[in-house]
Design a protein around this motif. Structure first.
Motif, PDB file in Angstrom:
ATOM      1  N   GLN A  53      61.600  31.499  90.778  1.00 55.51           N
ATOM      2  CA  GLN A  53      60.188  31.091  90.762  1.00 55.51           C
ATOM      3  C   GLN A  53      60.070  29.615  90.417  1.00 55.51           C
ATOM      4  O   GLN A  53      59.310  28.863  91.041  1.00 55.51           O
ATOM      5  N   VAL A  54      60.846  29.189  89.416  1.00 58.43           N
ATOM      6  CA  VAL A  54      60.770  27.803  88.989  1.00 58.43           C
ATOM      7  C   VAL A  54      61.415  26.894  90.031  1.00 58.43           C
ATOM      8  O   VAL A  54      60.936  25.790  90.311  1.00 58.43           O
ATOM      9  N   ARG A  55      62.501  27.371  90.623  1.00 55.79           N
ATOM     10  CA  ARG A  55      63.133  26.602  91.706  1.00 55.79           C
ATOM     11  C   ARG A  55      62.126  26.315  92.819  1.00 55.79           C
ATOM     12  O   ARG A  55      62.026  25.197  93.340  1.00 55.79           O
ATOM     13  N   ASN A  56      61.338  27.339  93.162  1.00 53.91           N
ATOM     14  CA  ASN A  56      60.364  27.159  94.236  1.00 53.91           C
ATOM     15  C   ASN A  56      59.264  26.168  93.844  1.00 53.91           C
ATOM     16  O   ASN A  56      58.791  25.406  94.693  1.00 53.91           O
ATOM     17  N   LEU A  57      58.862  26.173  92.585  1.00 54.44           N
ATOM     18  CA  LEU A  57      57.897  25.164  92.135  1.00 54.44           C
ATOM     19  C   LEU A  57      58.472  23.767  92.301  1.00 54.44           C
ATOM     20  O   LEU A  57      57.808  22.860  92.813  1.00 54.44           O
ATOM     21  N   LEU A  58      59.714  23.590  91.867  1.00 52.69           N
ATOM     22  CA  LEU A  58      60.342  22.270  91.971  1.00 52.69           C
ATOM     23  C   LEU A  58      60.445  21.842  93.432  1.00 52.69           C
ATOM     24  O   LEU A  58      60.191  20.694  93.788  1.00 52.69           O
ATOM     25  N   ARG A  59      60.821  22.776  94.268  1.00 49.54           N
ATOM     26  CA  ARG A  59      61.070  22.460  95.683  1.00 49.54           C
ATOM     27  C   ARG A  59      59.783  22.214  96.453  1.00 49.54           C
ATOM     28  O   ARG A  59      59.693  21.278  97.254  1.00 49.54           O
ATOM     29  N   ASP A  60      58.764  23.047  96.183  1.00 52.93           N
ATOM     30  CA  ASP A  60      57.587  23.064  97.056  1.00 52.93           C
ATOM     31  C   ASP A  60      56.370  22.356  96.477  1.00 52.93           C
ATOM     32  O   ASP A  60      55.505  21.912  97.237  1.00 52.93           O
ATOM     33  N   ASP A  61      56.255  22.286  95.176  1.00 48.80           N
ATOM     34  CA  ASP A  61      54.985  21.869  94.579  1.00 48.80           C
ATOM     35  C   ASP A  61      55.063  20.587  93.753  1.00 48.80           C
ATOM     36  O   ASP A  61      54.035  19.998  93.462  1.00 48.80           O
ATOM     37  N   PHE A  62      56.242  20.196  93.337  1.00 51.75           N
ATOM     38  CA  PHE A  62      56.341  18.964  92.556  1.00 51.75           C
ATOM     39  C   PHE A  62      56.223  17.754  93.481  1.00 51.75           C
ATOM     40  O   PHE A  62      56.876  17.692  94.526  1.00 51.75           O
ATOM     41  N   ARG A  63      55.389  16.786  93.062  1.00 50.04           N
ATOM     42  CA  ARG A  63      55.203  15.560  93.827  1.00 50.04           C
ATOM     43  C   ARG A  63      55.370  14.363  92.908  1.00 50.04           C
ATOM     44  O   ARG A  63      55.008  14.420  91.733  1.00 50.04           O
ATOM     45  N   ARG A  64      55.882  13.294  93.467  1.00 51.02           N
ATOM     46  CA  ARG A  64      55.910  12.042  92.707  1.00 51.02           C
ATOM     47  C   ARG A  64      54.491  11.718  92.231  1.00 51.02           C
ATOM     48  O   ARG A  64      53.531  11.836  93.004  1.00 51.02           O
ATOM     49  N   GLY A  65      54.393  11.353  90.975  1.00 48.36           N
ATOM     50  CA  GLY A  65      53.086  11.074  90.401  1.00 48.36           C
ATOM     51  C   GLY A  65      52.501  12.222  89.599  1.00 48.36           C
ATOM     52  O   GLY A  65      51.566  12.022  88.829  1.00 48.36           O
ATOM     53  N   ASP A  66      53.053  13.418  89.778  1.00 49.10           N
ATOM     54  CA  ASP A  66      52.630  14.535  88.928  1.00 49.10           C
ATOM     55  C   ASP A  66      52.939  14.207  87.467  1.00 49.10           C
ATOM     56  O   ASP A  66      53.804  13.388  87.173  1.00 49.10           O
ATOM     57  N   ARG A  67      52.217  14.896  86.591  1.00 48.40           N
ATOM     58  CA  ARG A  67      52.468  14.705  85.158  1.00 48.40           C
ATOM     59  C   ARG A  67      52.836  16.023  84.523  1.00 48.40           C
ATOM     60  O   ARG A  67      52.470  17.079  85.031  1.00 48.40           O
ATOM     61  N   ALA A  68      53.556  15.938  83.423  1.00 45.77           N
ATOM     62  CA  ALA A  68      54.001  17.168  82.761  1.00 45.77           C
ATOM     63  C   ALA A  68      54.051  16.955  81.258  1.00 45.77           C
ATOM     64  O   ALA A  68      54.320  15.844  80.787  1.00 45.77           O
ATOM     65  N   PHE A  69      53.779  18.010  80.532  1.00 50.23           N
ATOM     66  CA  PHE A  69      54.019  18.005  79.094  1.00 50.23           C
ATOM     67  C   PHE A  69      55.470  18.374  78.820  1.00 50.23           C
ATOM     68  O   PHE A  69      56.071  19.155  79.561  1.00 50.23           O
TER      69      PHE A  69
END
Length: 143
Positions: free
Chosen positions: A35-51
DNA sequence: GCCAACGTTGGC
DNA sequence: GCCAACGTTGGC
């Protein structure tokens, strides 16, 4: 732009280690959950922010924030898994602890993934409302 | 160290 | 495809 929460054990890699890294940037790798792999692959974009969450430690909670400087790309050695590059954005003067988050678990924080029982994903999405509320807690907390 | 939650594995 | 066993996560 998306918002995220990314967990790490500070004994393995904490926000101090990120602050000390060259350009305060690192590859966020080692994710071994699909599930997390798919988030990294499909949904993470340059400029996103994270805690940046510290888990399995004396005071679990959010210790700062990150910016995604490179979106998902395959791990060089094991290309079926994905990683992203992140840079330190802020280190909070005081962490927004799990206990604080629970105390404010009304309004926008009610559905924060990390407050749900049994949540075991190392990366979870954060809404824009949750993001800004947590920044308020970071900046207005008197500890 | 305990234990609840939940993902993964593998025999059938 | 079912499901029991096992492993991992992570707060406490």
């Amino acid at each position: 732009m998306n918002y995220w929460l990314m967990k790490s054990e500070p004994a393995v890699f904490g926000i101090d280690a990120l602050a000390a890294a060259p350009r305060q940037t690192t590859a966020w790798d080692g994710v071994r959950n699909y599930q997390v792999r798919n988030l990294l692959r499909d949904d993470f974009r340059r400029g996103d922010r994270a805690f940046f969450w510290h888990s399995s430690c004396a005071v679990p909670g959010i210790y700062g924030s990150l910016r995604v400087v490179r979106g998902g790309y395959p791990e060089p050695a094991e290309p079926r898994w994905y990683q992203v590059d992140v840079r330190l954005l802020r280190r909070f003067a005081r962490p927004v602890t799990l206990s604080m988050l629970r105390q404010h678990a009304d309004g926008s924080l009610r559905d924060l993934c990390v407050l749900r029982r049994g949540n075991r994903l190392s990366i979870t999405p954060v809404t824009s409302g949750q993001w800004h509320r947590i920044l308020e807690l970071a900046d207005h907390s008197t500890g």
